[in-house]
Write an enzyme that holds these catalytic residues in place. Structure first.
Site, PDB file in Angstrom:
ATOM      1  CG  HIS A   3     -15.792   9.935   5.123  1.00 43.82           C
ATOM      2  ND1 HIS A   3     -15.434  10.208   3.837  1.00 43.82           N
ATOM      3  CD2 HIS A   3     -15.011  10.721   5.905  1.00 43.82           C
ATOM      4  CE1 HIS A   3     -14.486  11.130   3.842  1.00 43.82           C
ATOM      5  NE2 HIS A   3     -14.204  11.441   5.072  1.00 43.82           N
TER       6      HIS A   3
ATOM      7  CD  GLU B 187      -9.621   4.452   6.251  1.00 44.33           C
ATOM      8  OE1 GLU B 187      -9.106   4.994   5.260  1.00 44.33           O
ATOM      9  OE2 GLU B 187     -10.839   4.207   6.340  1.00 44.33           O
TER      10      GLU B 187
ATOM     11  N   GLY C  26       0.852  -1.185   0.000  1.00 39.55           N
ATOM     12  CA  GLY C  26       0.000   0.000   0.000  1.00 39.55           C
ATOM     13  C   GLY C  26       0.886   1.232   0.000  1.00 39.55           C
TER      14      GLY C  26
ATOM     15  CG  LEU D  80      -1.577  10.656   2.690  1.00 34.71           C
ATOM     16  CD1 LEU D  80      -2.388  11.415   3.718  1.00 34.71           C
ATOM     17  CD2 LEU D  80      -0.483  11.535   2.136  1.00 34.71           C
ATOM     18  CB  ALA D  81       0.214   5.313   6.052  1.00 38.52           C
ATOM     19  N   GLY D  82       1.816   4.523   3.529  1.00 34.98           N
ATOM     20  CA  GLY D  82       2.764   3.599   2.904  1.00 34.98           C
ATOM     21  C   GLY D  82       3.872   4.316   2.149  1.00 34.98           C
TER      22      GLY D  82
ATOM     23  NE  ARG E 211     -15.912  14.595   9.268  1.00 37.56           N
ATOM     24  CZ  ARG E 211     -14.790  14.295   8.618  1.00 37.56           C
ATOM     25  NH1 ARG E 211     -14.284  13.085   8.686  1.00 37.56           N
ATOM     26  NH2 ARG E 211     -14.197  15.208   7.897  1.00 37.56           N
TER      27      ARG E 211
END
Lengths: 259, 641, 252
Positions: free
Chosen positions: B403, B427, B42, B45-47, B332
């Site tokens: 979401h 996530e 992946g 962003l993180a990966g 939310r």
């Protein structure tokens, strides 16, 4: 709504391809173009045939994955500023014949049907589409004030989603809008100055090596760009390139002897 | 493999944990780093940030993504912004305050130490991204602009037009591509991870399928990093991209990694309502719209009049009525639930009755249409493109949509799962958002994990293994066995050739999940879902039609594998929701609410992380509990009234 | 290939390393070629303007046409070295313009081996899409024009046209030359193509030089259009005036 579709089918890069006829029946006007293809594909699958391969992911116009040339226009015969996934069937005439082809360019070989391989774009970025900064070595973000105007213009360029519609729309399959957008973003910002010349030379060199054509100032690219990126960035790249060539030519020997 | 959950939180006061960890942390000598192979699955962003940083440090990195380019990961779709405790606005922000807002926003179901660290490193993220050339919005003075977002009382959100996620991802992507060009990362795009290879209870490799050639192959490494995003597509319709899936994390779960809090899902209040059953995904309208829009529904049931014909006196501005302090800016989960209530009462608008109005008429009257156009023009354009309606003259119709998923694989303070050698970021893990994520915090967490946390914590594991005896090649029988299992599943899917398409199963599962395990859950509904999902799964495995073959690009086959996992994972979500008989954050149990219908937490019995251990498909998983202890914050009922 | 290999080593901490520089290899790059075409094209635009201004002297009032045109033509030959420098430059530019355009064209064709089954007009106008066609036709016009009026191969009798001052009678040659309908129409059509070619080419020069943004783009495009039309009208006026009997020999 009903449509006659003429869709390009091709098993892989080395097989011949041809247009295939498909009927899209009872399509809701509020369906997106990709949802129309989904509906067609459900039917194709139930008939035991292989569905039409086409790329998509976010389906909200930001990831740049979807890539169809619809009636000769990349991302469809609508206005600029949207990707195929945001094109809705209500913009077509009922009963219309719609041609669906892949993005066409030698540098974008076909993977299957409507899916093309756009890794050439990644290699252009690899050539220099970055600022060389080590994680954790950055100064405070506000240590470097940047005029709002430059930041905004850089953002205009940075909005590129890398979909490749510019290449597909260009009569010469040129990648200059894509390349110049990334270059423009970084050359407008102070962070990008240290590597500006070398970046310009390296990215253009890679762009040429990938087999894209040359810009002949037709501006189809901007006209179909989902993010409406201006061809002014190409002008900027042309200028930067010549400056960089001259500067590089004049200083190359000094640089080498300094190593 | 240890079954006791050791969160490995460093000792000492909360404020000093991360610093003391860094001082005491093991290091790998520079000349040894290249001997360690890190497999990063992946590249969102993180990966991407993790892969780039680890490669920069000298590790041998292989990165995998199923997209054709790392730049397409769904991190790109985040619109609003990224939080950071910079206090550039001099409005009283601090690490403490960001920490507290995040933990309160998560309804006190996250781990204090992780959240505190997140707040601490948040400022460095902005520095890093600016240095990369991310064009954040700026003021005329040239300094960075901020806005307040998602109910925060300080302006700490940095943004790049409505495309913050895209710009941050492109920053991480450019760092990744730079390392690829340097030969420090070998990138495998169009490659989907289908299993984790476990040797002697350690994650030592992965099995992948090349999505273009169909070839199944293995990669061996010293550690595996999963950064494969969330599982919102279990609901079929969500704001997630079509490709988002649970396969990587779920298959790791089946190999021994515990899945934590799977029932925590976030429903975003402002999305464009569903149009028909052909619809393939839902589109988010940025939450920022609620700054100037007023949410209302007709007072009368079944009122199908044109909104302009409904007089003020017959409109119910229910958020302003119920939550006078926060009004239209309520968090939310609260806003979403209020919309659902209005629709459940039969007061929903639009053809389906599943929608409420977001009305800009007052703001347009007050500020003029040009101000509104300048602020939200692009969103209004998107709305017009999708619905064909003009939100300047007619209120927008909005409805909540799935979401983000707060749950994920269980990880300790070092972001390592209970399965040694398996690290999980972004996530895909569970750690920082508790039961509800605040706006502009997902980008923060993804980049924090990748740039600033994992690079410090990964040596803890790497230094603990013995290179001489714990290094394996893909010739090891475990790789062959896992590959065989993957191949046999593919062959099975292709051989059924039944009467239903993969999508039809996915849609049916999604409807069921939305209905029974969506915005509000109850005992009977969840039990019903737990009956129906296995039946649906059984039908899938006997009646699905996956056309074509496995030796070339086959999108139906890709989807079938992912839906097969959702059909098992959905059950786990329901099971988790069923055991948690309290309401917290995104998880609302109808049985647990206050007199006026607000979520009622049960701290005495549920202040824990539920971590599920897989025991085989169709067999009840085992629940492990990691108690949540709070030394810094005082547990309080959230109130936004 | 052109700039040598960019070496990138991890020891340097990344970043772009200097190439092995070959300045003249610039002509092998896409943008280098565009610059060459732009510079040579711009030189020709200058030449065409000067050429037209000189020739417009045929309309000198009060029957001054023959005198001024012939004197101007003679004057051009005053200093042979300068004339030859100009001629060599023009030839080099001409060859450069044509050669690099054809190179670009071939690369552009190769960049899209498979055409669209249903092509569409997107933003491109006729002049833009026909640059290569108008260019190729002009390529045949130039030698014709030279053979006609400069070398006088097609009409050797022009060599005997001499005016009262014993200068070559360029005025008479022009009038006699354009008295033929087919030749005049060929000239006018060619000038039309030249107009199209320049109306896109001239504004393109600015894009290639990087002197173009959203603000000045419309000005450049319109200016280029006006220039193209101006050149067309000016150049066409000469054969047209001869055909319509406005300009005669002897002048009246």
């Amino acid at each position: 709504m009903n449509f006659h579709l003429k869709i390009w089918r091709q098993r892989d890069a080395n097989s011949p391809g041809q247009l295939e006829d498909h009927e899209a029946k009872d399509i809701p006007a509020s369906a997106s173009f990709l949802e129309m293809l989904d509906i067609v594909n459900e039917g194709v699958t139930m008939r035991g045939e292989e569905p039409i391969a086409h790329d998509s992911d976010c389906r909200e116009g930001i990831c740049g994955t979807c890539s169809l040339t619809i009636n000769g226009v990349p991302h469809g015969n609508n206005k600029a500023g949207i990707a195929t996934c945001q094109l809705h069937m209500r913009t077509f005439q009922d009963g219309e014949t719609i041609y669906v082809e892949p993005f066409r360019a030698k540098a974008f070989p076909i993977v299957r049907d409507l899916i093309v391989d756009r890794s050439a774009f990644d290699r252009i970025i690899q050539a220099g589409g970055y600022v060389s900064v080590r994680t954790g070595s950055a100064p405070d973000a506000n240590a470097l004030p940047i005029p709002k105007q430059s930041a905004d213009l850089a953002m205009d360029a940075a909005a590129c989603i890398g979909c490749g519609a510019c290449v597909a729309a260009c009569p010469n399959s040129s990648a200059m809008l894509f390349t110049s957008a990334k270059m423009g973003q970084l050359s407008l910002l102070p962070q990008g100055q240290a590597e500006r010349g070398r970046r310009t030379l390296a990215m253009v060199r890679q762009m040429d090596a990938e087999g894209f054509g040359n810009c002949s100032n037709v501006y189809n690219c901007s006209a179909v760009c989902p993010k409406e990126i201006s061809a002014s960035f190409i002008a900027r790249m042309n200028r930067d390139y010549m400056l960089a060539s001259v500067q590089d030519g004049l200083s190359a020997n000094e640089v080498r002897s300094g190593e | 493999m240890s079954t006791a959950l050791d969160s490995k939180i460093p000792p000492g006061p909360l404020e000093q944990k991360w610093d003391s960890f860094k001082i005491g942390a093991k290091l790998i000598a520079p000349n040894n780093k290249r001997k360690y192979t890190v497999l990063v699955v992946g590249t969102g962003l993180a990966g991407a940030s993790a892969a780039a940083t680890l490669a920069e440090q000298g590790y041998d990195v292989k990165a995998f993504c199923f997209h054709d380019s790392p730049r397409r990961a769904h991190s790109i779709a985040a619109q609003g912004g990224i939080n950071a405790a910079k206090n550039y606005q001099n409005d009283g922000d601090s690490v403490e305050r960001l920490f507290y807002d995040t933990i309160k926003g998560g309804d006190f179901r996250s781990r204090e130490a992780n959240v505190y660290r997140l707040a601490q490193v948040s400022a460095s993220i902005i520095d890093q991204c600016v240095a990369q050339g991310v064009p954040f919005a700026r003021e005329y003075g040239g300094l960075l602009a901020n806005r307040s977002f998602g109910g925060a009382q300080v302006s700490r959100t940095f943004y790049a037009r409505g495309q913050t996620g895209q710009q941050l991802l492109l920053g991480a992507y450019s760092a990744l591509e730079r390392q690829i060009a340097l030969g420090a990362i070998k990138m495998y795009p169009k490659t989907e991870m289908l299993d984790v290879v476990v040797i002697d209870d350690h994650a030592k490799g992965i099995v992948v399928r090349d999505l273009v050639t169909g070839k199944v192959s293995s990669h061996a490494g010293d550690t595996v990093v999963l950064a494969t995003g969330g599982y919102g597509n279990a609901y079929y319709l969500s704001t997630n991209a079509k490709g988002c899936n649970v396969t990587a994390t779920y298959r790791a779960h089946k190999r021994g990694a515990f899945f934590a809090n799977p029932c925590y899902t976030q429903i975003h209040p402002t999305c464009i309502p569903v149009e028909g059953d052909f619809q393939s995904k839902l589109t988010l309208m940025s939450e920022s719209l609620r700054n100037d829009g007023r949410v209302w529904a007709p007072k009368a049931k079944g009122d199908k009049r044109n909104p302009s014909e409904i007089p003020e006196s017959e409109r119910d501005y229910y958020l302003e009525r119920k939550y006078p302090a926060y009004g239209n800016l309520a968090p939310r989960d609260i806003s979403s639930r209020a919309a659902k209530e209005a629709c459940d009462e039969g007061r929903g608008v639009g053809e389906s009755g599943l929608g409420v109005y977001l009305d800009f008429a007052d703001s347009i009257k007050r500020f003029g249409v040009n101000v509104i156009r300048e602020k939200y023009g692009n969103l209004f354009d998107i709305y017009r493109t999708i619905t064909g309606e003009d939100a300047y003259t007619r209120p927008m119709r909005i409805f909540p949509a799935v979401h983000y998923t707060m749950g994920g694989l269980w990880v300790d303070y070092n972001l390592m799962s209970n399965l040694p050698g398996l690290h999980v970021l972004g996530e895909a893990n569970f750690s920082d958002h508790g039961a509800n994520r605040l706006g502009a915090s997902a980008l923060m967490q993804g980049l924090a994990d990748g740039y600033f946390v994992l690079p410090y914590t990964i040596p803890v594991y790497l230094a603990s293994i013995k290179k001489a005896t714990q290094t394996y090649t893909t010739d090891h029988p475990a790789f062959k066995e896992t590959e065989a299992a993957v191949n046999s599943q593919i062959q099975k899917l292709l051989s059924i050739k039944g009467k239903r398409t993969v999508t039809s199963f996915h849609r049916e599962l999604g409807l069921l999940m939305w209905d029974k395990c969506g915005m509000a859950r109850n005992d009977a509904g969840l039990k019903e879902a737990l009956q129906k999902i296995p039946a649906l799964r059984e039908e899938f495995w006997s009646n699905v039609n996956v056309p074509g073959s496995g030796d070339c690009l086959n999108q139906s086959l890709e989807l079938a594998g992912r839906v097969a996992d959702f059909l098992e994972f959905g059950e786990l979500m329901c099971r988790d929701a069923l055991q948690r008989t309290e309401s917290c954050g995104g998880h609302f149990r109808e049985e647990s609410q206050t007199e006026d219908g607000e979520a009622l937490r049960d701290d005495a019995n549920f202040a824990y992380v539920s971590a599920w251990e897989h025991k085989g498909v169709g067999t009840d998983p085992e629940l492990h509990k990691e108690p949540l202890t709070f030394e810094k914050v005082h547990l309080a009922q959230r109130s936004y009234k | 290939m052109f700039f040598g290999r960019w070496t990138s080593t991890r020891a340097s901490g990344g970043g772009l390393r200097p190439p092995e520089m070959k300045l003249f290899a610039l002509a092998n790059t896409s943008i280098g070629k565009k610059w060459i075409v732009a510079i040579t094209g711009l030189a020709f635009v200058g030449f065409v303007i000067a050429h037209l201004l000189g020739n417009l002297q045929i309309f000198w009032p009060n029957h001054g046409g023959p005198e001024h045109l012939n004197a101007y033509a003679e004057h051009l030959h005053d200093w042979a070295p300068l004339l030859w420098i100009a001629r060599v430059l023009l030839i080099v530019f001409f060859v450069g313009h044509v050669y690099f355009t054809i190179l670009l064209y071939r690369e552009n064709r190769a960049a899209r081996p498979q055409k669209y089954a249903r092509p569409a007009k997107i933003s491109a106008s006729v002049p833009v899409m026909t640059m290569i066609v108008s260019g190729l036709i002009l390529l045949t016009f130039v030698p014709f024009h030279l053979a006609h009026f400069t070398w006088k191969i097609l009409r050797p009798e022009y060599r005997d046209f001499v005016d009262e001052a014993k200068r070559p009678d360029v005025y008479r040659m022009v009038v006699v030359g354009f008295s033929s309908w087919p030749i005049s129409i060929f000239y006018i059509v060619s000038m039309g193509l030249l107009c199209m070619h320049i109306s896109h080419g001239f504004s393109s020069v600015f894009q290639t030089f990087g002197i173009r943004n959203k603000l000045i783009a419309p000005v450049l495009d319109k200016g280029s259009y006006v220039l193209g039309w101006g050149l067309f009208l000016g150049n066409s006026l000469i054969p047209l005036s001869v055909l319509l009997g406005w300009v005669t020999w002897p002048a009246k």
